[in-house]
Design a protein around this motif. Sequence first.
Motif, PDB file in Angstrom:
ATOM      1  N   VAL A 196       3.783 -66.899  19.768  1.00 17.07           N
ATOM      2  CA  VAL A 196       2.673 -65.964  20.010  1.00 17.07           C
ATOM      3  C   VAL A 196       2.954 -64.632  19.335  1.00 17.07           C
ATOM      4  N   LEU A 197       4.182 -64.160  19.431  1.00 10.45           N
ATOM      5  CA  LEU A 197       4.551 -62.905  18.779  1.00 10.45           C
ATOM      6  C   LEU A 197       4.395 -63.005  17.272  1.00 10.45           C
ATOM      7  N   GLY A 198       4.711 -64.187  16.710  1.00 13.46           N
ATOM      8  CA  GLY A 198       4.542 -64.369  15.269  1.00 13.46           C
ATOM      9  C   GLY A 198       3.099 -64.176  14.831  1.00 13.46           C
ATOM     10  N   VAL A 199       2.159 -64.621  15.651  1.00 12.27           N
ATOM     11  CA  VAL A 199       0.736 -64.404  15.334  1.00 12.27           C
ATOM     12  C   VAL A 199       0.385 -62.934  15.434  1.00 12.27           C
ATOM     13  N   LEU A 200       0.862 -62.273  16.477  1.00  6.26           N
ATOM     14  CA  LEU A 200       0.529 -60.865  16.691  1.00  6.26           C
ATOM     15  C   LEU A 200       1.125 -59.966  15.613  1.00  6.26           C
ATOM     16  N   GLN A 201       2.271 -60.337  15.077  1.00  5.80           N
ATOM     17  CA  GLN A 201       2.880 -59.526  14.025  1.00  5.80           C
ATOM     18  C   GLN A 201       2.117 -59.601  12.706  1.00  5.80           C
ATOM     19  N   GLY A 202       1.112 -60.470  12.659  1.00  7.68           N
ATOM     20  CA  GLY A 202       0.231 -60.513  11.499  1.00  7.68           C
ATOM     21  C   GLY A 202      -0.976 -59.601  11.639  1.00  7.68           C
ATOM     22  N   PHE A 203      -1.083 -58.883  12.782  1.00  2.00           N
ATOM     23  CA  PHE A 203      -2.204 -57.974  13.003  1.00  2.00           C
ATOM     24  C   PHE A 203      -2.026 -56.693  12.187  1.00  2.00           C
ATOM     25  N   GLU A 204      -3.146 -55.977  12.051  1.00  3.23           N
ATOM     26  CA  GLU A 204      -3.115 -54.654  11.457  1.00  3.23           C
ATOM     27  C   GLU A 204      -2.950 -53.614  12.552  1.00  3.23           C
ATOM     28  N   PRO A 205      -2.299 -52.506  12.307  1.00  2.00           N
ATOM     29  CA  PRO A 205      -1.625 -52.121  11.067  1.00  2.00           C
ATOM     30  C   PRO A 205      -0.336 -52.904  10.870  1.00  2.00           C
ATOM     31  N   THR A 206      -0.019 -53.188   9.644  1.00  3.40           N
ATOM     32  CA  THR A 206       1.168 -53.987   9.346  1.00  3.40           C
ATOM     33  C   THR A 206       2.421 -53.289   9.867  1.00  3.40           C
ATOM     34  N   GLY A 207       3.241 -54.040  10.544  1.00  2.00           N
ATOM     35  CA  GLY A 207       4.446 -53.503  11.152  1.00  2.00           C
ATOM     36  C   GLY A 207       4.353 -53.381  12.655  1.00  2.00           C
ATOM     37  N   VAL A 208       3.143 -53.557  13.187  1.00  2.85           N
ATOM     38  CA  VAL A 208       2.978 -53.466  14.626  1.00  2.85           C
ATOM     39  C   VAL A 208       3.638 -54.660  15.306  1.00  2.85           C
ATOM     40  N   PHE A 209       4.054 -54.501  16.546  1.00  2.86           N
ATOM     41  CA  PHE A 209       4.779 -55.494  17.338  1.00  2.86           C
ATOM     42  C   PHE A 209       6.219 -55.685  16.866  1.00  2.86           C
ATOM     43  N   ALA A 210       6.704 -54.792  16.002  1.00  3.07           N
ATOM     44  CA  ALA A 210       8.122 -54.855  15.634  1.00  3.07           C
ATOM     45  C   ALA A 210       8.976 -54.397  16.812  1.00  3.07           C
ATOM     46  N   ARG A 211      10.189 -54.957  16.905  1.00  9.16           N
ATOM     47  CA  ARG A 211      11.061 -54.601  18.010  1.00  9.16           C
ATOM     48  C   ARG A 211      12.070 -53.531  17.643  1.00  9.16           C
ATOM     49  N   ASP A 212      12.194 -53.233  16.359  1.00  8.85           N
ATOM     50  CA  ASP A 212      13.047 -52.141  15.916  1.00  8.85           C
ATOM     51  C   ASP A 212      12.579 -51.708  14.533  1.00  8.85           C
ATOM     52  N   LEU A 213      13.211 -50.677  13.991  1.00  7.89           N
ATOM     53  CA  LEU A 213      12.797 -50.134  12.696  1.00  7.89           C
ATOM     54  C   LEU A 213      12.977 -51.155  11.589  1.00  7.89           C
ATOM     55  N   ARG A 214      14.083 -51.891  11.620  1.00  7.52           N
ATOM     56  CA  ARG A 214      14.310 -52.867  10.558  1.00  7.52           C
ATOM     57  C   ARG A 214      13.185 -53.887  10.508  1.00  7.52           C
ATOM     58  N   GLU A 215      12.793 -54.417  11.669  1.00  4.28           N
ATOM     59  CA  GLU A 215      11.737 -55.421  11.694  1.00  4.28           C
ATOM     60  C   GLU A 215      10.395 -54.819  11.265  1.00  4.28           C
ATOM     61  N   CYS A 216      10.163 -53.562  11.625  1.00  2.37           N
ATOM     62  CA  CYS A 216       8.922 -52.905  11.221  1.00  2.37           C
ATOM     63  C   CYS A 216       8.827 -52.805   9.698  1.00  2.37           C
ATOM     64  N   LEU A 217       9.916 -52.368   9.074  1.00  2.00           N
ATOM     65  CA  LEU A 217       9.927 -52.273   7.609  1.00  2.00           C
ATOM     66  C   LEU A 217       9.874 -53.653   6.967  1.00  2.00           C
ATOM     67  N   TYR A 218      10.542 -54.609   7.583  1.00  2.95           N
ATOM     68  CA  TYR A 218      10.540 -55.981   7.049  1.00  2.95           C
ATOM     69  C   TYR A 218       9.122 -56.558   7.015  1.00  2.95           C
ATOM     70  N   LEU A 219       8.355 -56.365   8.087  1.00  2.00           N
ATOM     71  CA  LEU A 219       6.990 -56.900   8.131  1.00  2.00           C
ATOM     72  C   LEU A 219       6.117 -56.294   7.037  1.00  2.00           C
ATOM     73  N   GLN A 220       6.314 -55.005   6.767  1.00  5.58           N
ATOM     74  CA  GLN A 220       5.525 -54.362   5.725  1.00  5.58           C
ATOM     75  C   GLN A 220       5.936 -54.830   4.332  1.00  5.58           C
ATOM     76  N   LEU A 221       7.222 -55.000   4.127  1.00  8.06           N
ATOM     77  CA  LEU A 221       7.689 -55.505   2.835  1.00  8.06           C
ATOM     78  C   LEU A 221       7.284 -56.958   2.627  1.00  8.06           C
ATOM     79  N   LYS A 222       7.299 -57.735   3.696  1.00  8.90           N
ATOM     80  CA  LYS A 222       6.905 -59.136   3.603  1.00  8.90           C
ATOM     81  C   LYS A 222       5.449 -59.256   3.163  1.00  8.90           C
ATOM     82  N   GLU A 223       4.592 -58.366   3.676  1.00  4.85           N
ATOM     83  CA  GLU A 223       3.193 -58.403   3.271  1.00  4.85           C
ATOM     84  C   GLU A 223       3.041 -58.087   1.786  1.00  4.85           C
ATOM     85  N   ARG A 224       3.936 -57.253   1.266  1.00  6.28           N
ATOM     86  CA  ARG A 224       3.891 -56.892  -0.154  1.00  6.28           C
ATOM     87  C   ARG A 224       4.682 -57.864  -1.027  1.00  6.28           C
ATOM     88  N   ASN A 225       5.204 -58.926  -0.415  1.00  7.53           N
ATOM     89  CA  ASN A 225       5.999 -59.927  -1.137  1.00  7.53           C
ATOM     90  C   ASN A 225       7.208 -59.288  -1.819  1.00  7.53           C
TER      91      ASN A 225
END
Length: 499
Positions: A196-225
């Motif tokens: 369920v969290l994996g689906v929510l981490q695909g919501f906008e704004p990108t990086g939301v639902f991250a549990r720490d700074l690393r994951e927040c930046l990772y989600l944004q970089l992942k969207e940019r490939n």
Amino acid sequence: MALGARLEVRQGQGLVITPQLQQAIKLLQLTHVELEAYVETELERNPLLVREDVDPEVDAADPDPRNEEVFAADRIPESGAGPDLDISLEAEASPGERATGDLSLGEEAGGAVDWSRVGSGGSGLEGDEDLSQRLPEARTLREHLAEQLAMAGLEGARQAAALVLIDSVDESGYLRCDMEETAERLACDPPFLDSVLGVLQGFEPTGVFARDLRECLYLQLKERNRCDPAMIALLDHLDLLARRDLAALRRVCGVDDEDLRDMISEIRALTPRPGIAFGGEPLSPVTPDVIVREGSGGLWNIELNSDTLPRLLVDRRYFARVSAGARTEAEKIFVADCYSQANWLVRCLDQRARTILKVASEVVRQQDGFLAFGVSHLRPLNLRTIADAIGMHESTVSRVTSNKYISTPRGVFELKFFFTAAIAATHGGEAHSAESVRHRIRQLIEAERPGHDVHSDDRIVEILKDSGVDIARRTVAKYREAMRIPSSTERRRLMAVAG
């Protein structure tokens, strides 16, 4: 044909919503915070209203200030109460007291207050100023996430779990809950909550639902490939970046000075607090309107939270004094109008409290499986089911369940949390929860093995219908896509590559 003017008399029927009925409808749908603001305004405007914890002026010889001189919230005056609403008040508890009820077979908690008589439309009413106009109009992060959830295709237990996670997001967009503790509280498997969290981490704004700074930046970089091994190494060593130890970063990332500068520039272009752009005040703990506690014999004790209920009195002694001193007709009309409106407001608050208790009690009765065994036991439930069970209009139930919260042994939830979609059964059997059907689809696909047939959506429909689930192929496809499961063609190709 000649044209001319003429007079005609026509008889018809129509619903006239008086200002008092508009007030009753608005009070029902207000949150306790909005209700408190509304009451404060009425206290300033109406001199005959006082809070119950503030004693009105009384004679020293009278030891009880409420002895036939002050009208409390648990009394209905014989006269002067304004227009007759024709609503029976069967319960004895007032909104200033904790009305409780043990929920058991054949019993109801709370009074029978049928608000369906005061209207069945939406919340937009003409006349009195809408309280929402005085509230901030900026959309909050939670509202933004809830809108996306409504379009994500999650249903049943997955939607319920998603709502819990949305409530755990802070104003910066970070998820502030322990996943293992949340899974234990909802009585679900951690992998289920992770999906369920994996689906929510695909919501906008990108990086939301991250549990720490690393994951927040990772989600944004992942969207940019841009999650190549060098960038992943940089994310794993953000402490070196904070210390500006560029030499160590070059070694762990395996890049030269120019590439490292580019990578750092990309990191700086990201948003470390993705939710900060949304309006609203910082999130504060939710105060429940209803409290549910486990009782003896498998029953649930349900009570209103008195902290969320205004406790008002009508000062009848002050009314008698000022009405006796009124000389002009305008003064008499003003005093009588204040008295009528004060009585009406206290009566409406009483009915609002009892209506909330009655709706919440039926919701608990319908969803006792969730309280006892967890999110997988949520029953299919809609507003009409509750409305029919308690003899109220569906729009009344909708107003009560919006922005009202209930505290349970499994946590605090919005009443809307307990309403889940249903999938019809074949041969007229009992309907299936949408989440149970989704779980069955996932099981069928996870059981696929190389060298065997891969289930197409049509084949899954056939299997489910054989087990008593009446479902359309497009619904299976929607559920599969929501769970991020590839199509049968893609799964077959992936098996061939892996094998």
